[in-house]
Design a protein around this motif. Structure first.
Motif, PDB file in Angstrom:
ATOM      1  N   ARG A 148       0.838  -1.198   0.000  1.00  0.00           N
ATOM      2  CA  ARG A 148       0.000   0.000   0.000  1.00  0.00           C
ATOM      3  C   ARG A 148       0.878   1.256   0.000  1.00  0.00           C
ATOM      4  O   ARG A 148       2.088   1.186   0.233  1.00  0.00           O
ATOM      5  N   LYS A 149       0.270   2.397  -0.225  1.00  0.00           N
ATOM      6  CA  LYS A 149       0.944   3.689  -0.165  1.00  0.00           C
ATOM      7  C   LYS A 149      -0.108   4.758   0.091  1.00  0.00           C
ATOM      8  O   LYS A 149      -1.306   4.487   0.035  1.00  0.00           O
ATOM      9  N   ILE A 150       0.341   5.974   0.377  1.00  0.00           N
ATOM     10  CA  ILE A 150      -0.610   7.079   0.450  1.00  0.00           C
ATOM     11  C   ILE A 150      -0.902   7.547  -0.972  1.00  0.00           C
ATOM     12  O   ILE A 150      -0.109   7.332  -1.884  1.00  0.00           O
ATOM     13  N   GLY A 151      -2.038   8.203  -1.155  1.00  0.00           N
ATOM     14  CA  GLY A 151      -2.433   8.621  -2.492  1.00  0.00           C
ATOM     15  C   GLY A 151      -1.574   9.721  -3.081  1.00  0.00           C
ATOM     16  O   GLY A 151      -1.079   9.605  -4.205  1.00  0.00           O
ATOM     17  N   PRO A 152      -1.353  10.832  -2.355  1.00  0.00           N
ATOM     18  CA  PRO A 152      -0.556  11.924  -2.921  1.00  0.00           C
ATOM     19  C   PRO A 152       0.868  11.469  -3.245  1.00  0.00           C
ATOM     20  O   PRO A 152       1.477  10.730  -2.473  1.00  0.00           O
ATOM     21  N   ASP A 153       1.390  11.914  -4.380  1.00  0.00           N
ATOM     22  CA  ASP A 153       2.747  11.525  -4.763  1.00  0.00           C
ATOM     23  C   ASP A 153       3.506  12.703  -5.370  1.00  0.00           C
ATOM     24  O   ASP A 153       3.964  12.652  -6.509  1.00  0.00           O
ATOM     25  N   PRO A 154       3.669  13.796  -4.610  1.00  0.00           N
ATOM     26  CA  PRO A 154       4.371  14.963  -5.153  1.00  0.00           C
ATOM     27  C   PRO A 154       5.820  14.638  -5.487  1.00  0.00           C
ATOM     28  O   PRO A 154       6.415  13.730  -4.897  1.00  0.00           O
ATOM     29  N   ILE A 158       8.386  14.299  -2.645  1.00  0.00           N
ATOM     30  CA  ILE A 158       7.942  13.394  -1.583  1.00  0.00           C
ATOM     31  C   ILE A 158       9.079  12.911  -0.684  1.00  0.00           C
ATOM     32  O   ILE A 158       8.861  12.552   0.470  1.00  0.00           O
ATOM     33  N   ASP A 159      10.324  12.915  -1.178  1.00  0.00           N
ATOM     34  CA  ASP A 159      11.451  12.503  -0.346  1.00  0.00           C
ATOM     35  C   ASP A 159      11.819  13.551   0.692  1.00  0.00           C
ATOM     36  O   ASP A 159      12.614  13.261   1.597  1.00  0.00           O
ATOM     37  N   ALA A 160      11.289  14.749   0.565  1.00  0.00           N
ATOM     38  CA  ALA A 160      11.620  15.824   1.496  1.00  0.00           C
ATOM     39  C   ALA A 160      10.396  16.435   2.161  1.00  0.00           C
ATOM     40  O   ALA A 160      10.446  16.808   3.330  1.00  0.00           O
ATOM     41  N   CYS A 161       9.292  16.565   1.428  1.00  0.00           N
ATOM     42  CA  CYS A 161       8.129  17.247   1.989  1.00  0.00           C
ATOM     43  C   CYS A 161       7.454  16.386   3.057  1.00  0.00           C
ATOM     44  O   CYS A 161       7.591  15.172   3.068  1.00  0.00           O
ATOM     45  N   LYS A 162       6.728  17.054   3.933  1.00  0.00           N
ATOM     46  CA  LYS A 162       6.115  16.373   5.072  1.00  0.00           C
ATOM     47  C   LYS A 162       4.592  16.341   4.920  1.00  0.00           C
ATOM     48  O   LYS A 162       4.011  17.120   4.163  1.00  0.00           O
ATOM     49  N   ILE A 163       3.998  15.438   5.665  1.00  0.00           N
ATOM     50  CA  ILE A 163       2.559  15.220   5.560  1.00  0.00           C
ATOM     51  C   ILE A 163       1.776  16.494   5.843  1.00  0.00           C
ATOM     52  O   ILE A 163       0.761  16.773   5.196  1.00  0.00           O
ATOM     53  N   GLY A 164       2.245  17.294   6.800  1.00  0.00           N
ATOM     54  CA  GLY A 164       1.547  18.544   7.086  1.00  0.00           C
ATOM     55  C   GLY A 164       1.438  19.423   5.861  1.00  0.00           C
ATOM     56  O   GLY A 164       0.387  19.999   5.573  1.00  0.00           O
ATOM     57  N   GLY A 165       2.534  19.519   5.107  1.00  0.00           N
ATOM     58  CA  GLY A 165       2.517  20.320   3.887  1.00  0.00           C
ATOM     59  C   GLY A 165       1.740  19.664   2.767  1.00  0.00           C
ATOM     60  O   GLY A 165       1.046  20.334   1.998  1.00  0.00           O
ATOM     61  N   ILE A 166       1.859  18.341   2.667  1.00  0.00           N
ATOM     62  CA  ILE A 166       1.129  17.618   1.621  1.00  0.00           C
ATOM     63  C   ILE A 166      -0.371  17.841   1.768  1.00  0.00           C
ATOM     64  O   ILE A 166      -1.080  18.124   0.788  1.00  0.00           O
ATOM     65  N   ALA A 167      -0.864  17.731   3.001  1.00  0.00           N
ATOM     66  CA  ALA A 167      -2.303  17.902   3.234  1.00  0.00           C
ATOM     67  C   ALA A 167      -2.716  19.367   3.131  1.00  0.00           C
ATOM     68  O   ALA A 167      -3.727  19.698   2.508  1.00  0.00           O
ATOM     69  N   ALA A 168      -1.932  20.252   3.729  1.00  0.00           N
ATOM     70  CA  ALA A 168      -2.295  21.668   3.750  1.00  0.00           C
ATOM     71  C   ALA A 168      -2.255  22.301   2.364  1.00  0.00           C
ATOM     72  O   ALA A 168      -2.909  23.312   2.125  1.00  0.00           O
ATOM     73  N   ASN A 169      -1.503  21.695   1.438  1.00  0.00           N
ATOM     74  CA  ASN A 169      -1.433  22.207   0.065  1.00  0.00           C
ATOM     75  C   ASN A 169      -2.221  21.345  -0.909  1.00  0.00           C
ATOM     76  O   ASN A 169      -2.259  21.648  -2.100  1.00  0.00           O
ATOM     77  N   ASN A 170      -2.822  20.268  -0.427  1.00  0.00           N
ATOM     78  CA  ASN A 170      -3.479  19.290  -1.290  1.00  0.00           C
ATOM     79  C   ASN A 170      -2.563  18.905  -2.452  1.00  0.00           C
ATOM     80  O   ASN A 170      -2.978  18.856  -3.618  1.00  0.00           O
ATOM     81  N   ALA A 171      -1.300  18.639  -2.114  1.00  0.00           N
ATOM     82  CA  ALA A 171      -0.308  18.276  -3.115  1.00  0.00           C
ATOM     83  C   ALA A 171      -0.709  16.970  -3.785  1.00  0.00           C
ATOM     84  O   ALA A 171      -1.217  16.057  -3.137  1.00  0.00           O
ATOM     85  N   SER A 172      -0.469  16.888  -5.075  1.00  0.00           N
ATOM     86  CA  SER A 172      -0.795  15.648  -5.778  1.00  0.00           C
ATOM     87  C   SER A 172       0.462  15.073  -6.395  1.00  0.00           C
ATOM     88  O   SER A 172       1.366  14.663  -5.682  1.00  0.00           O
ATOM     89  N   GLY A 173       0.573  15.027  -7.734  1.00  0.00           N
ATOM     90  CA  GLY A 173       1.770  14.473  -8.329  1.00  0.00           C
ATOM     91  C   GLY A 173       1.497  13.726  -9.613  1.00  0.00           C
ATOM     92  O   GLY A 173       0.465  13.913 -10.266  1.00  0.00           O
ATOM     93  N   MET A 174       2.412  12.837  -9.956  1.00  0.00           N
ATOM     94  CA  MET A 174       2.404  12.170 -11.254  1.00  0.00           C
ATOM     95  C   MET A 174       1.223  11.227 -11.434  1.00  0.00           C
ATOM     96  O   MET A 174       0.547  11.236 -12.457  1.00  0.00           O
ATOM     97  N   CYS A 175       0.979  10.369 -10.442  1.00  0.00           N
ATOM     98  CA  CYS A 175      -0.074   9.350 -10.570  1.00  0.00           C
ATOM     99  C   CYS A 175      -1.330   9.694  -9.794  1.00  0.00           C
ATOM    100  O   CYS A 175      -2.386   9.127 -10.033  1.00  0.00           O
ATOM    101  N   CYS A 176      -1.207  10.611  -8.853  1.00  0.00           N
ATOM    102  CA  CYS A 176      -2.291  10.907  -7.926  1.00  0.00           C
ATOM    103  C   CYS A 176      -3.545  11.432  -8.631  1.00  0.00           C
ATOM    104  O   CYS A 176      -4.661  11.015  -8.336  1.00  0.00           O
ATOM    105  N   GLY A 177      -3.342  12.371  -9.557  1.00  0.00           N
ATOM    106  CA  GLY A 177      -4.471  12.973 -10.241  1.00  0.00           C
ATOM    107  C   GLY A 177      -5.415  13.674  -9.279  1.00  0.00           C
ATOM    108  O   GLY A 177      -5.001  14.236  -8.263  1.00  0.00           O
ATOM    109  N   THR A 178      -6.702  13.614  -9.582  1.00  0.00           N
ATOM    110  CA  THR A 178      -7.714  14.211  -8.704  1.00  0.00           C
ATOM    111  C   THR A 178      -8.454  13.155  -7.894  1.00  0.00           C
ATOM    112  O   THR A 178      -9.307  13.488  -7.079  1.00  0.00           O
TER     113      THR A 178
END
Length: 938
Positions: free
Chosen positions: A126-132, A135-155
């Motif tokens: 398993r993995k989390i959905g967001p994949d900015p 991701i090797d540096a950013c933290k969950i607080g920023g991922i959630a607060a920015n609704n960061a997505s990425g290559m596979c995450c989409g909407t």
């Protein structure tokens, strides 16, 4: 610090330790930096470790009317993580997580790095959905607060869509846990008016057909411009509305203290292909078709993007010869099994069979091959960043077009580049119409700022108005696009956002100016200058990707912060503007930037443009330590005397430990170290006794031969007095080699040999180079001009030889030598016990992490690699001269040692001293374990 903040500071000190509060000009400026093109310097930086501290700080901020901003990793690109008021950062207690029984959910504190969350979930598939991309540096607080997505995450798999529960702290300090019925009940009782107002706004929005349809249209695309208004139309329960409004709110509505995600499947089978089309229209038409197929990712790269990396080694030969309008699609498919993967590849190939391709690299499921394809995509930004003019910055904008209009949108973007004379390139997540465009920008003159202003106004008009797209698809609104939110959304939706802000942050103390800003020129204020400092670091974009592996993070400066302050020091030296500030920064930098830098260069492996900040620090040390070069030359010329004296000193200390007790001696040396301001080294109870130099055994004709170079560390340092195995490493190596049928050749004048690292780390490079040259010549002669392999028993010395030798010799550190020469000559009987494993910086650089793990798997039944431990921070003599660096780097180690674990391994004697001290178990060379569990095959 301004006078108006002094009372706040005094009251803050009542519940936060002073060492966690920074008001000095060096650290406030260092922390006032994120990856954006903006800079603000906070009045106070405070590192908080608990929800209670966050609540108390917010209440205090309300009392004094001071704005606060939350910061996770500071990798944000739009200016969300900076402030000129109070900056709240996260301590170690925010790294906790919990995986639920079926791994369908994971609860994460905001300080967990995204890649670590995926590593925790990997054993469950398993993995989390967001994949900015960060991701090797950013933290969950920023991922959630920015609704960061990425290559596979989409909407479909972003934080908004995969949110299960949340612990949330509001602006008034109230804590709500939506997974706790008692907390929910209390919140409903005490904040009923707020919830009723949210419900009213939701119902009004749903009843407003035009507005509701606009919202649905906007979130059909990737969209992080403004607040998540879709929460008002997607949910009925006001608590659901509240928590989903927090996603993408960039810390302007509250603090996410914990988030529980629904996890998604991580397929193990992957394949990638590269398809090059003759023009953007063909590529976008193919994307539209591929969106209906079982693809995981489709990355579009225009000709400019491809050209930026076309001459890199290992990339397809055809790239320099592509046509002027060529556009590539990098396609990835994933599946749970090999058959499913083949079926998906066949479907995709069939779906684009009608297109005429200019070039292609067919699907490959070999990691080394598709890794080279993804190197094209990953290399674009570094390539542009590395060649930008000194003093300019690289700006990445992040827009989304409706996919059916993607080709036309990209064409029109290119016209704006030409109109405003920007040499920009375009690439991005084509399935979502999400395009990044990258360009170089300087802000050092009014003309350049004006040019940027007009360009961004045209971009906003094109994307938001003409194409009804998103100005920020996944990077967050920040300060960068706050001025354009109304243009994109229209006044009705914009005023609704202000209603939400007024409801949840009535005093506008949470990051004012971020996400919403009525000043339409706000994006042109506080622009960051990047003045020249040193050619080694001038290409730094201040992204912060380096920070997770730096041992001085949380103690002093990170590599990014070292560069920030060094830039400022050099600017002030040139300008002469503020001599007092310059002197203070220079004084602070000596400790925060120089003394506490391990200079191992791990930062370069994480840096998008390959900067080794340690090289800068060594250059600074060279200038500072030139006056010691004469002394250094003497010690180099009398190295045998030096190592003999060191052994005597170590044995003397060990003897004193027997008399007064090791623990008491440790307290005495600690007191001496503190009172001498660090001039007297700290010798802990884990410090070793003196060792001895081995004597050369007689060679047997016809035997397998190896040249063995015990490093000066292993020749000088034996086991610590309280270690259960008192044998020196040299004895272990001899026994293991003989067991495998090798006879040993020692180089001549062994005790005089050194790779020069102790001198190099202090910037005395000439002496270091001479010592390395002497060692190379001795090994060249001992190996009969490279005839025999050479084993160097510690990895730092081996790496220095690998990087610095000019003669062709087969050089190995312990793991590489065992795997290459000994593994097939020995029988392994693994022990049923856990063992801690530490991979040194030098081993990481040599690509030996997996090899070390595989070797240790043959030796024991459980290998433990602790979280958050990268460089140990011992760094030669830093462990005794600046022991707080070693302590900081290993602060998370002891709590991860299982109760039934009694041993750790590494392959650097100095690193093992600190690891032993801070883990509570003895760390030794991995060769001790290999010797213990092996017997000859015959």
């Amino acid at each position: 610090m301004k006078a108006s903040y002094q009372t706040f500071y005094r009251e803050l000190c009542r519940f936060v330790p002073k060492e966690c509060i920074y008001t000095d000009p060096s650290r406030t400026m260092a922390y006032g930096t994120d990856a954006s093109c903006y800079r603000l310097i906070p009045q106070i930086v405070v590192r908080l470790d608990s929800e209670k501290q966050v609540q108390q700080t917010l209440v205090l901020a309300q009392k004094h009317g001071h704005p606060v901003t939350f910061r996770a990793a500071g990798t944000s690109l739009s200016g969300q993580a900076i402030t000129d008021s109070i900056l709240i950062t996260l301590g170690d207690n925010w790294r906790q997580y919990k995986i639920f029984a079926d791994a369908g959910y994971i609860s994460l504190k905001p300080g967990v790095i995204g890649a670590d969350a995926n590593r925790y979930l990997a054993p469950f598939g398993r993995k989390i959905g967001p994949d900015p991309a960060s991701i090797d540096a950013c933290k969950i607080g920023g991922i959630a607060a920015n609704n960061a997505s990425g290559m596979c995450c989409g909407t479909a798999q972003n934080s908004y869509q995969t949110l299960q529960a949340m612990r949330l702290i509001l602006a008034d300090g109230t804590l709500i846990d939506t997974a706790d019925s008692e907390s929910v009940s209390a919140f409903k009782k005490n904040h009923n008016a707020m919830l009723e107002q949210l419900q009213t706004l939701s119902q009004q929005t749903k009843n407003n057909h035009h507005l509701a349809e606009l919202i649905r249209h906007k979130y059909r695309l990737k969209n992080t411009t403004g607040y998540s208004l879709n929460a008002l139309v997607d949910f009925d329960d006001p608590l659901d509305i509240l928590t989903h409004l927090m996603i993408g709110s960039e810390g302007t509505l509250g603090f996410i203290a914990e988030i529980t995600y629904q996890t998604v499947e991580e397929h193990q089978f992957k394949a990638s292909a590269l398809f090059v089309f003759s023009d953007i229209e063909a590529a976008c038409e193919a994307t539209r078709i591929l969106k209906q197929k079982p693809v995981s990712a489709v990355e579009l790269m225009d000709r400019g993007a491809l050209a930026s990396v076309e001459n890199e080694a290992g990339l397809p030969d055809f790239m320099p010869n592509l046509s002027e309008d060529a556009t590539a699609l990098l396609v990835e498919v994933r599946s749970a099994d090999a058959e499913g993967l083949k079926e998906k590849m066949a479907q995709i190939m069939s779906s684009i069979s009608t297109f005429t391709l200019e070039q292609q690299v067919p699907f490959t499921d070999k990691p080394e091959e598709f890794g080279r394809l993804w190197a094209i995509r990953k290399g674009i930004f570094p390539a542009i960043g590395a060649v930008r003019p000194v003093g300019s910055t690289v700006i990445i904008e992040d827009v989304a077009f409706p996919i059916e209009q993607l080709a036309a949108g990209v064409r029109d973007l290119r016209k704006l580049f030409i109109k405003h004379d920007y040499n920009a390139v375009i690439y991005g997540h084509a399935l979502d119409g999400n395009m990044h465009f990258v360009f170089q920008q300087s802000f050092d003159s009014p003309e350049q700022v004006s040019r940027y202003q007009v360009f961004m106004e045209d971009i906003a008009q094109l994307v938001a108005v003409e194409y009804k797209g998103s100005l920020k698809a996944e990077h967050g609104t920040g300060r960068n696009m706050a001025s354009f939110v109304e243009l994109e959304w229209g006044s009705e939706a914009y005023e609704l956002m202000w209603q939400l802000k007024n409801l949840l942050d009535p005093h506008h103390l949470l990051s004012p100016g971020v996400l919403l800003n009525r000043d339409h020129q706000a994006h042109l204020q506080n622009l960051k200058l990047l003045p020249a400092a040193d050619k080694r670091v001038d290409s730094c974009i201040e992204c912060g990707f380096c920070e997770p592996v730096c041992p001085s993070t949380n103690l002093s400066f990170t590599p990014r912060q070292r560069i920030v302050i060094w830039r400022e020091i050099n600017r002030l030296r040139r300008s002469g503007d503020d001599n007092q500030r310059l002197k203070q920064l220079e004084k602070d930098f000596r400790y925060l930037g120089d003394d506490t830098c391990a200079a191992t260069g791990l930062c370069a492996r994480r840096c998008p443009v390959g900067i080794n900040t340690g090289e800068l620090i060594r250059d600074i040390r060279t200038q500072r330590n030139m006056r010691y070069e004469r002394v250094a030359r003497w010690t180099a010329d009398h190295f045998t005397t030096l190592t003999t004296g060191a052994r005597l000193a170590l044995n003397t200390v060990a003897g004193a430990g027997k008399v007064v007790g090791r623990e008491r001696l440790g307290k005495i040396t600690k007191a001496l170290h503190v009172t001498s301001a660090g001039h007297i080294p700290l010798l802990t109870p884990s410090f070793p006794k003196g060792s001895h130099s081995p004597t050369a055994p007689k060679l047997v004709a016809g035997d397998l031969k190896v040249v063995y170079l015990p490093s000066c560390a292993s020749r000088t340092m034996g086991a610590s007095a309280n270690d259960t195995d008192q044998r020196p490493l040299t004895e272990i190596v001899e026994k293991l080699l003989n067991k495998a049928g090798f006879s040993i050749i020692y180089p001549e004048k062994l005790d005089s040999l050194c790779c020069g690292m102790p001198y190099n780390s202090k910037g005395i490079t000439t002496v270091a180079k001479n010592k390395l040259g002497d060692m190379e010549q001795a090994l060249w002669e001992a190996s009969e001009q490279g005839k025999y392999p050479i084993l160097i028993d510690t990895s730092p010395c081996a790496l220095r030889a690998v990087e610095g030798f000019t003669k062709p010799m087969a050089l190995f550190e312990p793991v590489g030598f065992v795997n290459h020469y000994l593994a097939d000559k020995l029988h392994f009987t693994p022990e049923d016990k856990p063992i801690m494993m530490h991979v040194t910086c030098s081993s990481v650089k040599m690509g030996l992490s997996a090899a070390m793990k595989n070797l240790l798997d043959r030796c024991c039944t459980q290998v433990i690699i602790p979280d958050g431990i990268h460089c140990c921070g011992f760094a030669g003599d830093k462990g005794i001269k600046t022991p707080e660096l070693n302590s900081n780097a290993l602060r998370l180690l002891s709590q991860q040692v299982p109760a039934n674990c009694s041993e750790g391994v590494s392959n650097s004697r100095t690193c093992e001293i600190g690891l032993t001290e801070h883990s509570g178990v003895p760390y030794r060379s991995i060769l001790y374990v290999v010797d213990r569990v092996t017997t000859p095959l015959s």
